[in-house]
Design an enzyme around this catalytic site. Sequence first.
Site, short mmCIF file in Angstrom:
data_model
loop_
_atom_site.label_atom_id
_atom_site.label_comp_id
_atom_site.label_asym_id
_atom_site.label_seq_id
_atom_site.Cartn_x
_atom_site.Cartn_y
_atom_site.Cartn_z
N HIS A 471 0.79 -1.23 0.00
CA HIS A 471 0.00 0.00 0.00
C HIS A 471 0.82 1.29 0.00
O HIS A 471 0.34 2.34 -0.39
CB HIS A 471 -0.93 0.00 1.22
CG HIS A 471 -2.14 0.85 1.06
ND1 HIS A 471 -2.23 1.87 0.14
CD2 HIS A 471 -3.34 0.84 1.70
CE1 HIS A 471 -3.41 2.45 0.23
NE2 HIS A 471 -4.09 1.84 1.16
N TYR A 587 -14.51 6.18 9.25
CA TYR A 587 -13.52 6.67 8.27
C TYR A 587 -14.00 6.28 6.87
O TYR A 587 -14.27 5.12 6.60
CB TYR A 587 -12.18 6.01 8.57
CG TYR A 587 -11.01 6.37 7.67
CD1 TYR A 587 -9.95 7.12 8.15
CD2 TYR A 587 -10.95 5.93 6.35
CE1 TYR A 587 -8.86 7.43 7.34
CE2 TYR A 587 -9.88 6.24 5.53
CZ TYR A 587 -8.83 6.99 6.03
OH TYR A 587 -7.76 7.29 5.24
N THR A 600 -4.86 10.87 -0.14
CA THR A 600 -6.20 10.67 0.41
C THR A 600 -6.49 11.67 1.52
O THR A 600 -5.59 12.29 2.09
CB THR A 600 -6.37 9.25 0.97
OG1 THR A 600 -5.41 9.04 2.01
CG2 THR A 600 -6.20 8.21 -0.13
#
Length: 816
Positions: A471, A587, A600
């Site tokens: 990630h 979230y 993000t």
Amino acid sequence: MAEAHEAVAFSFQIGPDGVNVDLSYDALKAVIYSGLRSWRLRLRRGLNSLYNSLYPGGPIRGTAFCGAITILYHYGYDTSFSIIPWLEQHVFERYFVPKTSKYLACIAFGCGVYVILVETRVQTLKTLFSYHGWMYQTHGQNASILPRVWTGLVKLCVGRSPSLYSCQRFLPTLPLPSLNDTMDRYLRTVRPLFDDREYARMEKLAEEFKKSLGKRLQRYLWLKWLLSSNYVSDWWEEYVYLRGRSAIMVNSNFYGLDAVYIRPTTIQSARAANLTCAAFLYRTELDHETIKPLMVQKLVPLCSRQYERQFNTVRIPGLETDKIVHYSDSRHIAVYSKGRWYKVYTFYNNKLLLPCELQVQFNDILKDTTLPSKGEEHLAALTAGERKQWAQARSKYFSTGINRSSLDAIEKAAFIVILDEDEYHLSANMSQQFNDYAHAILHGKAHDRWFDKSFNFIISKNAVFGFNVEHSWADAPVSGHMVEFVLCEDFVRFGYDEHGNTKGTPRFDALKPIKLKWNISNECEQIIEHSLTAATELYRDVDLNVYVQDNYGKGFMKKCKLSPDAYIQMALQLAHYRDSGKFNLTYEASMTRLFREGRTETVRSCSIESTQWVKSMDDSSISNVERIKLLRLACDYHQQQYRDAMSGKGIDRHLFCLYVVSKYLGVDSPFLQQVLSEPWKLSTSQTPTSYDDERLKHLIASNRDVITKYKVDTNEITAAGGGFGPTPHNYEEDYSGRYDERSKTNSGGGFGPVADDGYGVSYIIAGEDLIFFHISSKKSSSATDSHRFGEHIRKAMGDMKSLFDNNKSAVTTVKS
């Protein structure tokens, strides 16, 4: 073969008869080809940089502009207001003859003016893209004058045919919110989570922070904002991802799935060959920058920086922090099969191998009966365990000798291909078999994935595909963009023969895969097994459930004039409240790629409006009409939050950066410690679909024979993340050119649970009547159950539909 001996292209010995040179012609040729490819890539990237530096202009238009000025001046028309004669007299005539100096002066003036015009357009676009009011405005025929004027100016200034990185220069910088605005937004989001006493304490902490330490931290953060292209992204990558010392398997890496309702082949080696070749074609397009940048409403570009590290990239473990290493090029992949690691070359004589040539190598690997070396079978478990332990083992046991060279073969590979020994059986009703498949792609057996690589392609024994992504280098939409390309090429362009093998005939004797060699000591093997034990315990605690909502989807939501994303977020709020009995911090990931190097931002889905609506759903004294009104208010506020996050007015990244500054200064803030310690009991993310419709139409038109042969529904071809639509329909209508929303259908992917007693939910709006929810939690928590939560989502979605079914006037049909 030649590539197997690149490292020993020549050798020499000194003996009684003098120096004896042993030169390998094939190996030397391979090295030369590799060098030529490297220089070609450098030249291509240099030309692309020149093109991008002139965008929204271009070299051809610049040459034509200079030529026009030169021609006009030659015939007596001075368009330079006497600048050209001045340049000619005072600059060029000192060194050149009059005729040459005249033309050089014209060219110099033309180039200067053209660069000024281009820079003017760049600054204009940068200013235009700094305006985000268009997100809050009505579009179409009912749009107000301001969005129309803005749209017209953007279309006037933006260039044609941008390359992947052409728009980077005029993307604006992520704005730094004011301290007061962030504090006010934060307090509003936590109001429904605290009782009056707790909220009063939080208000006091916020006020003290705002008046004292907050101002100091904000000044330092403003300085960072002033000096950097993005004040968040580098710290986010460093402190959220790379400094984490726990396992990245499950905790960080995410997964994506294959097509669900159609199987192009059941031959593992053939599927692996097609997918590998397609991935290298995509890498070529990245290198040449021929992939178009993603555009919002086909007008506003998104930042493309994350694409740079997609291939040839690995995360290297460190004692305190990891680092991301990207290699400029790689001509091989690393393959794992039955406990053994292989190096597979994908180029020969400087040309990419065809799928049929790659399949031969994969077949050789599958037929290999050699036993794994000592410690080799579970070696990759080191990447699944704690980072510090892996860093120590890597430094001690893999820094020299054959272990070093074999590890290099894996880490420097373009990507990883896993030839799994298990079969994945998918069914239309999304049974437990589908959940087992999702489990396998998320973590496998902990020792059969190299979790440090940018991505792993996983192909099961019966040719079902999935991918696992590290990630830290990028976010999910970037990998999804690549996978949609790969799957489309795999089936529509490459295809398979009547036996399920790749098409074509190899052009030469197949290259041989190279089995990697290892020298693993007993002590190192013990560390590997210790890491495997910890990783196994971690993944066995994952409770993963894929719930499929196929009663209705975004089509119905749009008829209700509600945002599908906001609608689903409200359903998750209702489901989670019923599951846990209380409201929790939620979230939702939102992108900030409208800004340079953006990644993000967080949308806090649990709000005052959402909690009021959720409570009303279980309050018999409130009518459906009032519930619908409250739902619309909650959805509208959620949409406002989402737009705020996209336009740089989020909360959490600002507070995160203030916290980092406080740590650099060595000061503690009770307010920031409270904020950063609040658990996200519900972490959600929508998998976007960004399919290139024009590309798909072109492939369909040029490959109708493939479509006809395999009876493929052209409306079932996957988009980002993988997946197909629910039920094939009339193929002949598709062949005639019909193309509808189901072409974007896919099953998405997911991630592991974020909190020990919380849920991770990834969802994808796969079609008008289809939504996939990937729900994860921990089995060790008595507070969570992914299957139970799936049932709560089903009931919440049903109850929301009943609101409108019982009040038909609230449903408005939207014209297409």
